[in-house]
Design a protein around this motif. Structure first.
Motif, mmCIF file in Angstrom:
data_model
loop_
_atom_site.group_PDB
_atom_site.id
_atom_site.type_symbol
_atom_site.label_atom_id
_atom_site.label_comp_id
_atom_site.label_asym_id
_atom_site.label_seq_id
_atom_site.Cartn_x
_atom_site.Cartn_y
_atom_site.Cartn_z
ATOM 1 N N TYR A 1 0.875 -1.179 0.000
ATOM 2 C CA TYR A 1 0.000 0.000 0.000
ATOM 3 C C TYR A 1 0.908 1.224 0.000
ATOM 4 O O TYR A 1 1.585 1.507 0.985
ATOM 5 C CB TYR A 1 -0.922 -0.007 1.223
ATOM 6 N N TRP A 2 0.925 1.913 -1.134
ATOM 7 C CA TRP A 2 1.787 3.086 -1.257
ATOM 8 C C TRP A 2 1.144 4.249 -0.533
ATOM 9 O O TRP A 2 -0.024 4.546 -0.714
ATOM 10 C CB TRP A 2 2.040 3.414 -2.729
ATOM 11 N N SER B 1 7.824 11.756 7.690
ATOM 12 C CA SER B 1 8.738 11.870 6.543
ATOM 13 C C SER B 1 8.009 12.386 5.312
ATOM 14 O O SER B 1 8.544 13.189 4.556
ATOM 15 C CB SER B 1 9.380 10.521 6.234
ATOM 16 N N ILE B 2 6.774 11.946 5.113
ATOM 17 C CA ILE B 2 5.982 12.433 3.980
ATOM 18 C C ILE B 2 5.630 13.896 4.175
ATOM 19 O O ILE B 2 5.714 14.695 3.237
ATOM 20 C CB ILE B 2 4.724 11.568 3.791
ATOM 21 N N GLU B 3 5.248 14.278 5.396
ATOM 22 C CA GLU B 3 4.919 15.678 5.671
ATOM 23 C C GLU B 3 6.126 16.582 5.475
ATOM 24 O O GLU B 3 5.988 17.742 5.097
ATOM 25 C CB GLU B 3 4.360 15.824 7.085
ATOM 26 N N GLN B 4 7.329 16.069 5.727
ATOM 27 C CA GLN B 4 8.559 16.850 5.532
ATOM 28 C C GLN B 4 9.025 16.815 4.080
ATOM 29 O O GLN B 4 10.063 17.366 3.752
ATOM 30 C CB GLN B 4 9.667 16.326 6.449
ATOM 31 N N ARG B 5 8.256 16.151 3.228
ATOM 32 C CA ARG B 5 8.508 16.075 1.791
ATOM 33 C C ARG B 5 9.848 15.432 1.447
ATOM 34 O O ARG B 5 10.566 15.869 0.562
ATOM 35 C CB ARG B 5 8.372 17.449 1.154
ATOM 36 N N LEU B 6 10.173 14.364 2.140
ATOM 37 C CA LEU B 6 11.351 13.578 1.805
ATOM 38 C C LEU B 6 11.116 12.956 0.435
ATOM 39 O O LEU B 6 10.045 12.406 0.189
ATOM 40 C CB LEU B 6 11.555 12.490 2.864
ATOM 41 N N PRO B 7 12.065 13.020 -0.486
ATOM 42 C CA PRO B 7 11.829 12.528 -1.851
ATOM 43 C C PRO B 7 11.893 11.006 -1.964
ATOM 44 O O PRO B 7 12.683 10.443 -2.723
ATOM 45 C CB PRO B 7 12.929 13.206 -2.659
ATOM 46 N N VAL B 8 11.071 10.334 -1.188
ATOM 47 C CA VAL B 8 11.017 8.877 -1.159
ATOM 48 C C VAL B 8 9.561 8.448 -1.229
ATOM 49 O O VAL B 8 8.702 9.027 -0.565
ATOM 50 C CB VAL B 8 11.649 8.322 0.141
ATOM 51 N N ARG B 9 9.281 7.441 -2.033
ATOM 52 C CA ARG B 9 7.941 6.851 -2.071
ATOM 53 C C ARG B 9 7.903 5.774 -0.989
ATOM 54 O O ARG B 9 8.713 4.863 -0.975
ATOM 55 C CB ARG B 9 7.671 6.238 -3.440
ATOM 56 N N PHE B 10 6.947 5.910 -0.064
ATOM 57 C CA PHE B 10 6.840 4.983 1.054
ATOM 58 C C PHE B 10 5.717 3.991 0.815
ATOM 59 O O PHE B 10 4.614 4.378 0.431
ATOM 60 C CB PHE B 10 6.572 5.741 2.361
ATOM 61 N N GLY B 11 6.001 2.739 1.070
ATOM 62 C CA GLY B 11 5.006 1.686 0.963
ATOM 63 C C GLY B 11 4.951 0.891 2.254
ATOM 64 O O GLY B 11 5.930 0.808 3.004
ATOM 65 N N VAL B 12 3.783 0.317 2.516
ATOM 66 C CA VAL B 12 3.573 -0.450 3.738
ATOM 67 C C VAL B 12 2.985 -1.809 3.367
ATOM 68 O O VAL B 12 2.082 -1.895 2.534
ATOM 69 C CB VAL B 12 2.612 0.293 4.688
ATOM 70 N N VAL B 13 3.521 -2.837 3.981
ATOM 71 C CA VAL B 13 2.943 -4.171 3.919
ATOM 72 C C VAL B 13 2.557 -4.498 5.358
ATOM 73 O O VAL B 13 3.404 -4.487 6.249
ATOM 74 C CB VAL B 13 3.942 -5.218 3.385
ATOM 75 N N PHE B 14 1.284 -4.761 5.574
ATOM 76 C CA PHE B 14 0.824 -5.066 6.930
ATOM 77 C C PHE B 14 0.952 -6.554 7.190
ATOM 78 O O PHE B 14 0.629 -7.378 6.340
ATOM 79 C CB PHE B 14 -0.639 -4.648 7.115
#
Length: 184
Positions: free
Chosen positions: A15-16, A76-89
């Motif tokens: 889940y991106w 990290s997303i709110e700080q606009r880090l240039p990384v796409r974050f994904g989560v696997v639960f």
């Protein structure tokens, strides 16, 4: 600990949480790859609106470490880090119950999960599918930031439900078009 291999090519498990190429928050970044050639500090990631860098976290949301990871991703997303974050639960309790139910021969639709990790995943997935990844990220991050400091399961469940309702009201539902793409 068990070892496993996760195939992310089809994207069904991941889940991106953000998309640097499409999200409004990155609209002022350049899209050209020539931005990678600009000068900067050694080791500094370049701010290019492309999904060049990805980080995928395998998270058990029923554990404090999983909640801390969700809160860190949101920050990290709110700080606009240039990384796409994904989560696997993943949830050890749900996985053990699933294996026991499979061993007993129960049909998948008859299996009921009730631990906090499974509940959070179902709420997250519902928001992700109906309202988009931004709504799901806001929900997971807000819940994690509040619940990481709590030990009362009933209070945590109340916060889960409250945050879900608040986020569902904030974001309009998305509808999939004939091609399966989300539209508003």
């Amino acid at each position: 600990d068990e070892e496993f291999l996760l195939d992310i090519n089809d994207g069904s498990h991941v889940y991106w949480m953000n998309n640097l190429e499409k999200d409004e928050r990155y609209h002022d970044w350049g899209k050209g790859l020539d931005g990678l050639l600009t000068r900067g500090w050694p080791g500094q990631l370049k701010y290019v609106a492309r999904n060049l860098y990805s980080a995928i976290f395998i998270i058990d949301p029923s554990k404090k470490s999983g909640l801390r990871a969700l809160a860190m991703i949101k920050q990290s997303i709110e700080q606009r880090l240039p990384v796409r974050f994904g989560v696997v639960f993943e949830s050890q309790a749900a996985l053990a119950k699933h294996r026991a139910d499979q061993a007993e021969g129960r049909a998948e639709e008859d299996i009921a999960y009730g631990d906090a990790g499974e509940q959070l995943f179902r709420l997250f997935r519902g928001l992700h599918e109906r309202h988009g990844h931004v709504a799901a990220m806001v929900f997971a991050g807000q819940y994690a930031e509040k619940a990481v400091f709590m030990d009362d399961p009933e209070r945590m469940e109340e916060i889960r439900k409250t945050e879900f309702r608040n986020v569902a009201k904030m974001f309009k539902p998305s509808v999939k078009d004939a091609n399966g793409k989300l539209t508003r």
